[in-house]
Motif scaffolding. Structure first.
Motif, PDB file in Angstrom:
ATOM      1  N   VAL A 175       0.824  -1.312  -0.127  1.00 35.50           N
ATOM      2  CA  VAL A 175      -0.071   0.204  -0.051  1.00 35.50           C
ATOM      3  C   VAL A 175       0.733   1.196  -0.073  1.00 35.50           C
ATOM      4  O   VAL A 175       2.008   1.144   0.493  1.00 35.50           O
ATOM      5  CB  VAL A 175      -0.646   0.137   1.324  1.00 35.50           C
ATOM      6  CG1 VAL A 175      -1.865  -1.196   1.248  1.00 35.50           C
ATOM      7  CG2 VAL A 175      -0.120   0.134   2.435  1.00 35.50           C
ATOM      8  N   SER A 176       0.375   2.132  -0.532  1.00 34.86           N
ATOM      9  CA  SER A 176       1.082   3.604  -0.319  1.00 34.86           C
ATOM     10  C   SER A 176       0.319   4.483   0.467  1.00 34.86           C
ATOM     11  O   SER A 176      -0.870   4.755   0.459  1.00 34.86           O
ATOM     12  CB  SER A 176       1.017   4.160  -2.180  1.00 34.86           C
ATOM     13  OG  SER A 176       1.889   5.385  -1.772  1.00 34.86           O
ATOM     14  N   VAL A 177       1.137   4.892   1.442  1.00 36.37           N
ATOM     15  CA  VAL A 177       0.531   5.988   2.417  1.00 36.37           C
ATOM     16  C   VAL A 177       1.303   7.348   2.502  1.00 36.37           C
ATOM     17  O   VAL A 177       2.689   7.052   2.880  1.00 36.37           O
ATOM     18  CB  VAL A 177       0.305   5.271   3.705  1.00 36.37           C
ATOM     19  CG1 VAL A 177      -0.249   6.298   4.760  1.00 36.37           C
ATOM     20  CG2 VAL A 177      -0.466   3.961   3.907  1.00 36.37           C
ATOM     21  N   ASN A 178       0.698   8.391   2.254  1.00 32.38           N
ATOM     22  CA  ASN A 178       1.376   9.717   2.051  1.00 32.38           C
ATOM     23  C   ASN A 178       2.717   9.602   1.558  1.00 32.38           C
ATOM     24  O   ASN A 178       3.869  10.031   2.110  1.00 32.38           O
ATOM     25  CB  ASN A 178       1.731  10.362   3.619  1.00 32.38           C
ATOM     26  CG  ASN A 178       0.641  10.480   4.350  1.00 32.38           C
ATOM     27  OD1 ASN A 178      -0.605  10.731   3.551  1.00 32.38           O
ATOM     28  ND2 ASN A 178       0.338  10.841   5.653  1.00 32.38           N
ATOM     29  N   GLY A 179       2.781   8.924   0.471  1.00 30.44           N
ATOM     30  CA  GLY A 179       3.964   8.945  -0.442  1.00 30.44           C
ATOM     31  C   GLY A 179       4.994   7.826  -0.187  1.00 30.44           C
ATOM     32  O   GLY A 179       6.246   7.661  -0.621  1.00 30.44           O
ATOM     33  N   VAL A 180       4.637   7.009   0.930  1.00 34.22           N
ATOM     34  CA  VAL A 180       5.766   5.869   1.257  1.00 34.22           C
ATOM     35  C   VAL A 180       4.754   4.584   1.224  1.00 34.22           C
ATOM     36  O   VAL A 180       3.813   4.597   1.422  1.00 34.22           O
ATOM     37  CB  VAL A 180       5.961   5.950   2.790  1.00 34.22           C
ATOM     38  CG1 VAL A 180       6.778   4.775   3.260  1.00 34.22           C
ATOM     39  CG2 VAL A 180       6.534   7.152   3.318  1.00 34.22           C
ATOM     40  N   ASP A 181       5.648   3.725   0.374  1.00 39.60           N
ATOM     41  CA  ASP A 181       5.027   2.413  -0.019  1.00 39.60           C
ATOM     42  C   ASP A 181       5.577   1.270   0.900  1.00 39.60           C
ATOM     43  O   ASP A 181       6.592   1.406   1.562  1.00 39.60           O
ATOM     44  CB  ASP A 181       5.332   1.943  -1.266  1.00 39.60           C
ATOM     45  CG  ASP A 181       4.882   2.553  -2.604  1.00 39.60           C
ATOM     46  OD1 ASP A 181       3.844   3.477  -2.280  1.00 39.60           O
ATOM     47  OD2 ASP A 181       5.347   2.598  -3.721  1.00 39.60           O
ATOM     48  N   TRP A 182       4.268   0.452   1.638  1.00 38.28           N
ATOM     49  CA  TRP A 182       4.760  -0.415   2.682  1.00 38.28           C
ATOM     50  C   TRP A 182       4.224  -1.827   2.248  1.00 38.28           C
ATOM     51  O   TRP A 182       3.061  -1.904   1.546  1.00 38.28           O
ATOM     52  CB  TRP A 182       3.891  -0.101   3.920  1.00 38.28           C
ATOM     53  CG  TRP A 182       4.232   1.271   4.620  1.00 38.28           C
ATOM     54  CD1 TRP A 182       3.888   2.365   4.018  1.00 38.28           C
ATOM     55  CD2 TRP A 182       5.210   1.595   5.551  1.00 38.28           C
ATOM     56  NE1 TRP A 182       4.208   3.536   4.915  1.00 38.28           N
ATOM     57  CE2 TRP A 182       5.055   3.061   5.799  1.00 38.28           C
ATOM     58  CE3 TRP A 182       6.189   0.703   6.365  1.00 38.28           C
ATOM     59  CZ2 TRP A 182       5.891   3.722   6.377  1.00 38.28           C
ATOM     60  CZ3 TRP A 182       6.919   1.340   7.201  1.00 38.28           C
ATOM     61  CH2 TRP A 182       6.702   2.912   7.418  1.00 38.28           C
ATOM     62  N   VAL A 183       5.078  -2.910   2.255  1.00 38.42           N
ATOM     63  CA  VAL A 183       4.491  -4.061   2.153  1.00 38.42           C
ATOM     64  C   VAL A 183       4.220  -4.707   3.478  1.00 38.42           C
ATOM     65  O   VAL A 183       4.637  -4.304   4.634  1.00 38.42           O
ATOM     66  CB  VAL A 183       5.690  -4.990   1.805  1.00 38.42           C
ATOM     67  CG1 VAL A 183       5.322  -6.581   1.774  1.00 38.42           C
ATOM     68  CG2 VAL A 183       6.304  -4.667   0.378  1.00 38.42           C
ATOM     69  N   ILE A 184       2.758  -5.340   3.507  1.00 37.24           N
ATOM     70  CA  ILE A 184       2.114  -5.794   4.983  1.00 37.24           C
ATOM     71  C   ILE A 184       2.210  -7.238   5.067  1.00 37.24           C
ATOM     72  O   ILE A 184       1.687  -7.889   4.127  1.00 37.24           O
ATOM     73  CB  ILE A 184       0.775  -5.327   4.847  1.00 37.24           C
ATOM     74  CG1 ILE A 184       0.494  -3.818   4.653  1.00 37.24           C
ATOM     75  CG2 ILE A 184       0.091  -5.609   6.115  1.00 37.24           C
ATOM     76  CD1 ILE A 184      -0.662  -3.309   4.537  1.00 37.24           C
ATOM     77  N   ASP A 185       2.851  -7.630   6.045  1.00 32.09           N
ATOM     78  CA  ASP A 185       2.794  -9.164   6.417  1.00 32.09           C
ATOM     79  C   ASP A 185       1.947  -9.274   7.560  1.00 32.09           C
ATOM     80  O   ASP A 185       1.999  -8.848   8.626  1.00 32.09           O
ATOM     81  CB  ASP A 185       4.237  -9.475   7.009  1.00 32.09           C
ATOM     82  CG  ASP A 185       4.389 -10.849   7.357  1.00 32.09           C
ATOM     83  OD1 ASP A 185       3.301 -11.596   7.547  1.00 32.09           O
ATOM     84  OD2 ASP A 185       5.544 -11.292   7.629  1.00 32.09           O
ATOM     85  N   GLU A 186       0.773  -9.942   7.394  1.00 28.45           N
ATOM     86  CA  GLU A 186      -0.187 -10.238   8.294  1.00 28.45           C
ATOM     87  C   GLU A 186      -0.337 -11.618   8.623  1.00 28.45           C
ATOM     88  O   GLU A 186      -1.168 -11.891   9.455  1.00 28.45           O
ATOM     89  CB  GLU A 186      -1.605  -9.816   7.405  1.00 28.45           C
ATOM     90  CG  GLU A 186      -1.646  -8.653   6.796  1.00 28.45           C
ATOM     91  CD  GLU A 186      -3.004  -8.381   5.965  1.00 28.45           C
ATOM     92  OE1 GLU A 186      -4.147  -8.649   6.585  1.00 28.45           O
ATOM     93  OE2 GLU A 186      -2.915  -7.975   4.683  1.00 28.45           O
ATOM     94  N   SER A 187       0.785 -12.371   8.484  1.00 29.17           N
ATOM     95  CA  SER A 187       0.880 -13.664   9.166  1.00 29.17           C
ATOM     96  C   SER A 187       0.757 -13.830  10.383  1.00 29.17           C
ATOM     97  O   SER A 187       0.573 -14.894  10.822  1.00 29.17           O
ATOM     98  CB  SER A 187       2.074 -14.436   8.477  1.00 29.17           C
ATOM     99  OG  SER A 187       3.137 -13.794   9.092  1.00 29.17           O
ATOM    100  N   GLN A 188       1.159 -12.942  11.460  1.00 24.41           N
ATOM    101  CA  GLN A 188       1.100 -12.901  12.624  1.00 24.41           C
ATOM    102  C   GLN A 188      -0.080 -12.201  13.632  1.00 24.41           C
ATOM    103  O   GLN A 188       0.247 -11.378  14.333  1.00 24.41           O
ATOM    104  CB  GLN A 188       2.471 -12.531  13.067  1.00 24.41           C
ATOM    105  CG  GLN A 188       3.579 -13.605  12.958  1.00 24.41           C
ATOM    106  CD  GLN A 188       3.630 -14.879  13.051  1.00 24.41           C
ATOM    107  OE1 GLN A 188       3.479 -15.176  14.468  1.00 24.41           O
ATOM    108  NE2 GLN A 188       3.784 -15.821  12.442  1.00 24.41           N
ATOM    109  N   LYS A 189      -1.000 -11.887  12.926  1.00 19.31           N
ATOM    110  CA  LYS A 189      -2.267 -11.208  13.406  1.00 19.31           C
ATOM    111  C   LYS A 189      -2.531 -11.576  14.730  1.00 19.31           C
ATOM    112  O   LYS A 189      -2.527 -12.736  15.349  1.00 19.31           O
ATOM    113  CB  LYS A 189      -3.560 -11.511  12.661  1.00 19.31           C
ATOM    114  CG  LYS A 189      -3.530 -10.909  11.300  1.00 19.31           C
ATOM    115  CD  LYS A 189      -4.889 -11.485  10.523  1.00 19.31           C
ATOM    116  CE  LYS A 189      -4.967 -10.870   9.338  1.00 19.31           C
ATOM    117  NZ  LYS A 189      -6.194 -11.236   8.598  1.00 19.31           N
ATOM    118  N   PRO A 190      -2.391 -10.537  15.720  1.00 13.34           N
ATOM    119  CA  PRO A 190      -3.065  -9.178  15.334  1.00 13.34           C
ATOM    120  C   PRO A 190      -1.550  -8.330  15.282  1.00 13.34           C
ATOM    121  O   PRO A 190      -1.690  -6.904  15.094  1.00 13.34           O
ATOM    122  CB  PRO A 190      -3.760  -8.592  16.761  1.00 13.34           C
ATOM    123  CG  PRO A 190      -3.058  -9.312  17.702  1.00 13.34           C
ATOM    124  CD  PRO A 190      -2.796 -10.924  17.143  1.00 13.34           C
TER     125      PRO A 190
END
Length: 176
Positions: free
Chosen positions: A105-120
């Protein structure tokens, strides 16, 4: 009626020592409440870009909400932590991730990869910036979206050399 014994007076040296012991005990009690958060240093934490990120980190995250998290001291270079206990951990100097199918995702000009494997617990890693910044967020305590939004200005001092793409963007229209 027998005379009451006169109250004993502490000698000036003992009185001063008692005051020093009381002050020292108070300092130790309060210092115990604010121990540095232990964090493992990222491999590239000594990169000057990480120093530029760390000096721009906010004093609090999720300000003006019930989930506000105050910044805490850490024991490692290129790191940051917020919350008691720490609910947000930042490490600058991580290896930049390569192409991935994880959500980006891109948030305020910074792109982030999200690892959701350890929710929460969600791990957000900057994409297209070297060195990378990792942010681990306990989403039960504070919103990951809020955290990466508020950290974007600090992280954006590391120049972008790439960014998120969709599958459609990776193929050129050469069938023409």
């Amino acid at each position: 009626m027998p005379d009451s014994p006169a109250p004993t007076r502490l000698r000036p040296g003992i009185r001063a020592l008692t005051a020093v012991v009381a002050v020292t005990a108070s300092v130790l009690v309060f210092a115990g409440c604010s121990q540095a958060v232990p964090i493992e240093t990222a491999p590239l934490a000594s990169d000057p870009a990480c120093a530029a990120v760390v000096v721009r980190l906010p004093d609090a995250l999720a300000k003006d909400t019930e989930a506000e998290q105050q910044q805490r001291e850490t024991n490692a270079q290129g790191t940051g932590a917020w919350g008691e206990p720490a609910s947000v951990i930042l490490r600058c100097g991580a290896e930049a991730p390569g192409p991935t199918t994880d959500r980006c995702v891109s948030v305020n000009g910074v792109d982030w990869v999200i690892d959701e494997s350890q929710k929460p617990n969600y791990l957000f890693t900057t994409y297209g910036r070297t060195p990378a910044v990792e942010v681990l967020v306990d989403n039960d305590v504070v919103s990951g979206t809020t955290v990466i939004t508020e950290l974007a200005s600090a992280v954006s001092v590391i120049p972008a050399d790439g960014g998120c793409t969709t599958l459609d963007e990776t193929f050129d229209d050469t069938s023409g």
